[in-house]
Design an enzyme around this catalytic site. Structure first.
Site, PDB file in Angstrom:
ATOM      1  N   SER A  64      -3.862   4.823   5.467  1.00 43.60           N
ATOM      2  CA  SER A  64      -4.624   5.668   6.457  1.00 43.60           C
ATOM      3  C   SER A  64      -3.877   6.728   7.032  1.00 43.60           C
ATOM      4  O   SER A  64      -4.385   7.587   8.170  1.00 43.60           O
ATOM      5  CB  SER A  64      -5.282   4.796   7.445  1.00 43.60           C
ATOM      6  OG  SER A  64      -6.420   3.942   6.850  1.00 43.60           O
ATOM      7  N   LYS A 104      -5.347  10.396   6.864  1.00 44.45           N
ATOM      8  CA  LYS A 104      -6.221  10.936   8.063  1.00 44.45           C
ATOM      9  C   LYS A 104      -5.722  11.893   9.105  1.00 44.45           C
ATOM     10  O   LYS A 104      -6.530  12.801   9.478  1.00 44.45           O
ATOM     11  CB  LYS A 104      -6.839   9.652   8.905  1.00 44.45           C
ATOM     12  CG  LYS A 104      -7.583   8.704   8.116  1.00 44.45           C
ATOM     13  CD  LYS A 104      -8.262   7.547   8.850  1.00 44.45           C
ATOM     14  CE  LYS A 104      -9.356   6.608   8.096  1.00 44.45           C
ATOM     15  NZ  LYS A 104      -8.442   5.917   7.418  1.00 44.45           N
ATOM     16  N   ASP A 119     -13.299  -4.151  -2.909  1.00 39.06           N
ATOM     17  CA  ASP A 119     -13.477  -3.845  -1.497  1.00 39.06           C
ATOM     18  C   ASP A 119     -14.971  -3.383  -1.222  1.00 39.06           C
ATOM     19  O   ASP A 119     -15.327  -3.269   0.064  1.00 39.06           O
ATOM     20  CB  ASP A 119     -12.638  -2.682  -1.116  1.00 39.06           C
ATOM     21  CG  ASP A 119     -10.998  -2.991  -0.903  1.00 39.06           C
ATOM     22  OD1 ASP A 119     -10.880  -4.313  -0.537  1.00 39.06           O
ATOM     23  OD2 ASP A 119     -10.081  -2.259  -1.065  1.00 39.06           O
ATOM     24  N   SER A 126      -9.489   4.142  12.858  1.00 33.46           N
ATOM     25  CA  SER A 126      -9.100   4.586  11.447  1.00 33.46           C
ATOM     26  C   SER A 126     -10.313   4.222  10.602  1.00 33.46           C
ATOM     27  O   SER A 126     -10.208   3.583   9.514  1.00 33.46           O
ATOM     28  CB  SER A 126      -8.145   3.455  10.909  1.00 33.46           C
ATOM     29  OG  SER A 126      -7.363   3.977   9.864  1.00 33.46           O
ATOM     30  N   ASN A 127     -11.420   5.222  11.049  1.00 36.11           N
ATOM     31  CA  ASN A 127     -13.043   5.023  10.275  1.00 36.11           C
ATOM     32  C   ASN A 127     -12.714   5.706   9.003  1.00 36.11           C
ATOM     33  O   ASN A 127     -12.739   6.916   8.957  1.00 36.11           O
ATOM     34  CB  ASN A 127     -13.879   5.458  11.209  1.00 36.11           C
ATOM     35  CG  ASN A 127     -15.188   5.125  10.818  1.00 36.11           C
ATOM     36  OD1 ASN A 127     -15.516   5.309   9.825  1.00 36.11           O
ATOM     37  ND2 ASN A 127     -16.134   4.553  11.552  1.00 36.11           N
ATOM     38  N   THR A 139      -1.613   4.355  12.400  1.00 38.56           N
ATOM     39  CA  THR A 139      -1.363   3.527  11.680  1.00 38.56           C
ATOM     40  C   THR A 139      -1.921   3.493  10.155  1.00 38.56           C
ATOM     41  O   THR A 139      -2.932   4.505   9.730  1.00 38.56           O
ATOM     42  CB  THR A 139      -2.005   2.070  12.074  1.00 38.56           C
ATOM     43  OG1 THR A 139      -3.414   2.264  12.164  1.00 38.56           O
ATOM     44  CG2 THR A 139      -1.479   1.863  13.538  1.00 38.56           C
ATOM     45  N   GLY A 140      -1.436   2.924   9.159  1.00 35.45           N
ATOM     46  CA  GLY A 140      -1.896   2.676   7.860  1.00 35.45           C
ATOM     47  C   GLY A 140      -1.647   1.567   7.161  1.00 35.45           C
ATOM     48  O   GLY A 140      -0.642   1.110   7.382  1.00 35.45           O
ATOM     49  N   SER A 141      -2.797   0.816   6.534  1.00 39.45           N
ATOM     50  CA  SER A 141      -2.502  -0.429   5.956  1.00 39.45           C
ATOM     51  C   SER A 141      -3.110  -0.646   4.754  1.00 39.45           C
ATOM     52  O   SER A 141      -4.417  -0.170   4.606  1.00 39.45           O
ATOM     53  CB  SER A 141      -3.064  -1.469   7.059  1.00 39.45           C
ATOM     54  OG  SER A 141      -2.276  -1.387   8.071  1.00 39.45           O
ATOM     55  N   SER A 158      -2.850  -3.417   0.962  1.00 41.61           N
ATOM     56  CA  SER A 158      -1.805  -4.316   0.565  1.00 41.61           C
ATOM     57  C   SER A 158      -0.772  -3.727  -0.136  1.00 41.61           C
ATOM     58  O   SER A 158      -0.744  -2.996  -1.094  1.00 41.61           O
ATOM     59  CB  SER A 158      -2.710  -5.246  -0.671  1.00 41.61           C
ATOM     60  OG  SER A 158      -3.735  -5.822  -0.196  1.00 41.61           O
TER      61      SER A 158
END
Length: 509
Positions: free
Chosen positions: A76, A79, A169, A317-318, A419-421, A423
């Site tokens: 993310s 963005k 997902d 983080s939409n 932030t960014g996440s 797996s």
């Protein structure tokens, strides 16, 4: 000034020389370099691919770098580029319209012809706002439409997901379909979803009571949940609008979001209900088509501005808001990215050395370097929309996806970062105010990290150390070796934090 590069020392007359194998580390601040080196050398990062760069926010001078020129998956953090480019391309005052149109004529209270509902991608539209359009039509004196209800979502193409998105997902709110006619059932603008409510029945063993908001005839609930102790599972079947609710509960659970197949069809159902509630009869059928050229606008709705929408997009983080920006720029994911890329060079990003296929960062095909991410932060400072954009970033220990991170540290209130996440992927990029009042930018991107340790501990340790610069730094926090998983174990155990998703996606922050 001299720099240490993989054990060799080279003189640099200006700027910083980078190497393809590892990067360069500035040694003009040996204490900072030593501490950052120690954080990145922790045993938990063995085998991981980590890039870090720290720069002066005003001059761009490099303070520290390690493999920061290498492209990586950034989740993310993408963005940052999507929103900055969209603000440049569309402008902060851009708004989306949803309209009722007709090329027919009025005969008393009858509209002779078709009624068209046309969307342009407003991701904030709600059941109440679609109802307001129907009410406006009624207030104009219309009680009957002799023709059809025409649904026009042609502002976007029909590809619902970004290239490379994971099929598993699909049921989750952070992976909804993108459509020019969509609906958000909550205040966070979770476009393309419905709210599922579950509460116990009248007695133990009785079926649980399940309702869906907004009410519609597109989603079909298969309810096997009962009243009793236990937990509730809510899953949508792949490629369908069947939502299965199972398990048991003794109390009403917090509403949960579920994506829907074909948001346009959901909107169609909700709007037809709104017409009926207003006593408006549509004699013809319902079909999807483009509005006829020259059709008159009978009623319209306008979204909040892009500048206002940036805050919920970045703070939470939409993903769906980010993808709307791409398709607004160019109708399809591919053309939208191409249109936004015309603004990348002005943000310090060379379009020829990055790979980008969506707007949210959900695709694992996206490849951007930490150097590029800090360039965006620095170039953004010269833009007229910068104050709005910076204020939309999560603040450590205060709000957004950083609300529960770095509390009671030097970074709290002094780090504004995205932030960014995903797996195996974690990233943090943003601004930091140091104790000696220096403005820095930083980007740390971690790829190939194991699922059973916290990459956010690494990021927080770096951000806190930078915020402490100019004072007495605490000992750097070194992440230990991850605990071994049992065979086949992939998901965190109950009560454990998940590091493969943004906390906002699962209501954990």
């Amino acid at each position: 000034m001299k720099f240490r590069i993989l054990g060799a020392v080279v003189a640099a007359a200006a700027g910083l020389t980078l190497t393809s194998s590892g990067g360069a580390v500035a040694v003009d601040n040996e204490a900072l370099t030593r501490d950052l080196d120690a954080i990145l050398a922790g045993p938990a990062l063995v085998g991981a691919d980590v890039g870090l760069v720290v720069r002066d926010a005003n001059t761009g001078d490099v303070v520290y770098t390690r493999t920061s020129s290498r492209r990586q998956q950034i989740a993310s953090n993408l963005k940052l580029l999507t929103t900055a480019a969209a603000l440049d391309l569309l402008g902060p005052d851009y708004r989306w319209k949803t309209e009722l149109l007709s090329s027919g004529t009025r005969n008393g209270s009858t509209l002779q012809g078709d009624l068209v509902l046309r969307g342009t991608g407003d991701p904030t539209m709600s059941q109440s706002r679609y109802a307001a359009l129907a009410t406006a039509l009624k207030n104009s004196g219309v009680t009957k439409v002799s023709g059809s209800l025409v649904i026009d979502d042609t502002a976007f193409d029909s590809q619902p997901y970004g290239t490379g998105w994971a099929w598993d997902d699909e049921p989750f709110a952070y992976s909804a379909e993108t459509s020019a006619l969509t609906l958000s059932p909550d205040a966070k603008f979770s476009a393309g979803t419905v709210l599922v409510r579950v509460k116990p029945g009248a007695a133990a063993g009785a079926p649980a009571v399940v309702t869906v908001e907004p009410e519609n005839d597109r989603v079909h609930v298969v309810n096997t949940a009962t009243t009793g102790s236990g937990s509730i599972s809510i899953e949508r079947d792949h490629g369908s609008n069947i939502i299965r609710v199972s398990g048991a509960t003794n109390a009403e659970i917090s509403p949960r979001l579920s994506t829907v197949k074909d948001p346009t069809a959901l909107v169609t159902s909700v709007f037809r209900n709104a017409l009926r509630a207003n006593g408006i009869e549509v004699a013809g059928d319902v079909r999807e088509a483009a509005a006829p050229a020259g059709a008159a606008v009978l009623a319209s709705d306008q979204s909040q501005s892009l500048g206002q929408l940036i805050t919920p997009l970045l703070k939470n983080s939409n993903n769906m808001l980010a993808e709307v920006l791409v398709k607004t720029a160019g109708k399809s994911f591919g053309n939208g990215v191409n249109q936004l890329s015309s603004k990348w060079s002005g943000l310090g990003v060379n379009p020829n050395v990055v790979e980008i296929v969506d707007g949210s960062g959900m695709s694992r095909m996206n490849q951007v370097s930490p150097d590029d991410l800090t360039s965006i932060l620095i170039k953004a400072k010269s833009k007229p929309w910068f104050a709005t954009w910076e204020a939309s970033l999560p603040v450590a220990g205060v709000d957004g996806t950083l609300v529960n991170r770095m509390k009671n540290t030097a970074a709290a209130g002094n780090v504004k970062a995205k932030t960014g996440s995903l797996s195996g992927v974690s990233a943090l990029t943003g601004y930091v105010k140091t104790r000696d009042n220096r403005d820095l930018v930083f980007s740390v991107v971690q790829n190939n990290v194991l699922l059973n340790f916290s990459p956010r501990t690494i990021e927080d340790s770096i951000a806190v150390r930078l915020a402490e610069e100019g004072g007495t730094p605490s000992a750097p926090q070194i992440q230990s070796v991850p605990q071994q998983r049992t065979a086949g174990e992939q998901e965190p155990k109950a009560g454990q934090e998940r590091f493969d998703v943004e906390c906002s996606w699962i209501n954990a922050c």
